[in-house]
Design a protein around this motif. Sequence first.
Motif, PDB file in Angstrom:
ATOM      1  N   ASP A   1      33.697  42.423  42.342  1.00  0.00           N
ATOM      2  CA  ASP A   1      34.010  41.599  41.811  1.00  0.00           C
ATOM      3  C   ASP A   1      34.968  40.999  42.120  1.00  0.00           C
ATOM      4  O   ASP A   1      36.376  41.840  42.578  1.00  0.00           O
ATOM      5  CB  ASP A   1      34.813  42.200  39.944  1.00  0.00           C
ATOM      6  CG  ASP A   1      35.169  41.484  39.306  1.00  0.00           C
ATOM      7  OD1 ASP A   1      35.870  39.910  39.901  1.00  0.00           O
ATOM      8  OD2 ASP A   1      36.431  41.386  38.700  1.00  0.00           O
TER       9      ASP A   1
ATOM     10  N   THR B   1      37.465  38.686  41.862  1.00  0.00           N
ATOM     11  CA  THR B   1      38.594  38.698  41.181  1.00  0.00           C
ATOM     12  C   THR B   1      39.480  39.208  40.852  1.00  0.00           C
ATOM     13  O   THR B   1      40.322  39.446  40.718  1.00  0.00           O
ATOM     14  CB  THR B   1      37.810  37.590  39.674  1.00  0.00           C
ATOM     15  OG1 THR B   1      37.767  38.271  39.165  1.00  0.00           O
ATOM     16  CG2 THR B   1      36.774  36.349  39.842  1.00  0.00           C
ATOM     17  N   THR B   2      39.617  40.644  42.022  1.00  0.00           N
ATOM     18  CA  THR B   2      40.201  41.660  41.375  1.00  0.00           C
ATOM     19  C   THR B   2      40.391  41.839  42.700  1.00  0.00           C
ATOM     20  O   THR B   2      39.765  42.740  43.743  1.00  0.00           O
ATOM     21  CB  THR B   2      39.313  42.756  40.452  1.00  0.00           C
ATOM     22  OG1 THR B   2      38.932  42.501  39.529  1.00  0.00           O
ATOM     23  CG2 THR B   2      40.405  43.994  40.876  1.00  0.00           C
TER      24      THR B   2
END
Length: 255
Positions: free
Chosen positions: A93, A95-96
């Motif tokens: 992920d 976005t993290t």
Amino acid sequence: MRINGNTIFIPGASSGIGLALALRLHHAGNQVVIGGRRTELLADIAAQHPGIDTVRIDTTDAASIAAAAHEVIAKHPELNVLVAMAGIMRMEDWTTPGSFLENAEATVTTNLLGPIRLISALIEHLLGQPDATIVTVSSGLAFAPLRVTPTYNATKAAIHQLSETLRLQFAGTSVSVVELVPPSVQTELMPGHQDDPLALPLDEYIDETMSILESQPDATEVQVERVKFLRYGEARGDQAQVIAALNGFAAHVRS
């Protein structure tokens, strides 16, 4: 690629597609050498399938690749086929922040640097054979991205382009390049994936792959029917729908 009479080295063949393909090629009349990290598992496979040879190799380690290549050539100087099979698939992920870099780097090392190093270690020998083949392994995800595996998608797209380019470079030599393009197949590539009802059963994938290799010895890409949905979305003009369907199915499986 002819279907028998070869001496074939398949690193990453201790499980999944690699092992299933190794066993079929062995039974088709080839000398097969499988490679993997777990020596006890390699010993079990060799005991269960007399005639198959094994070598320890860690395809994330350049020194291990060089040592294994030297050992295989010394024991099997007639080696004429490399199947660069080893690969990993991990969810990321992006976005993290801070959560994905380790997995991304491991994926590049295994899926892209591994095949590059293997080819580098064996290409001088293969060019000296009268009829040799490099078999690469990309994926349907090289052509349509799965949202949760960005680096896996990228490495498989790179393997596709590497295969295309090496085929140009080796034109006129004794070395051909064949690219396997699997769809989602029921293996342990990711947790629970071996039971995914939307993935192609492993035996069916190997059956169709062997049939293509036998009936189309000059094939440059081995595409089973299931993968063509992903492979040709852009050419058909429905790539957006392909990506939506692929990621909709993935979300359904995870829920």
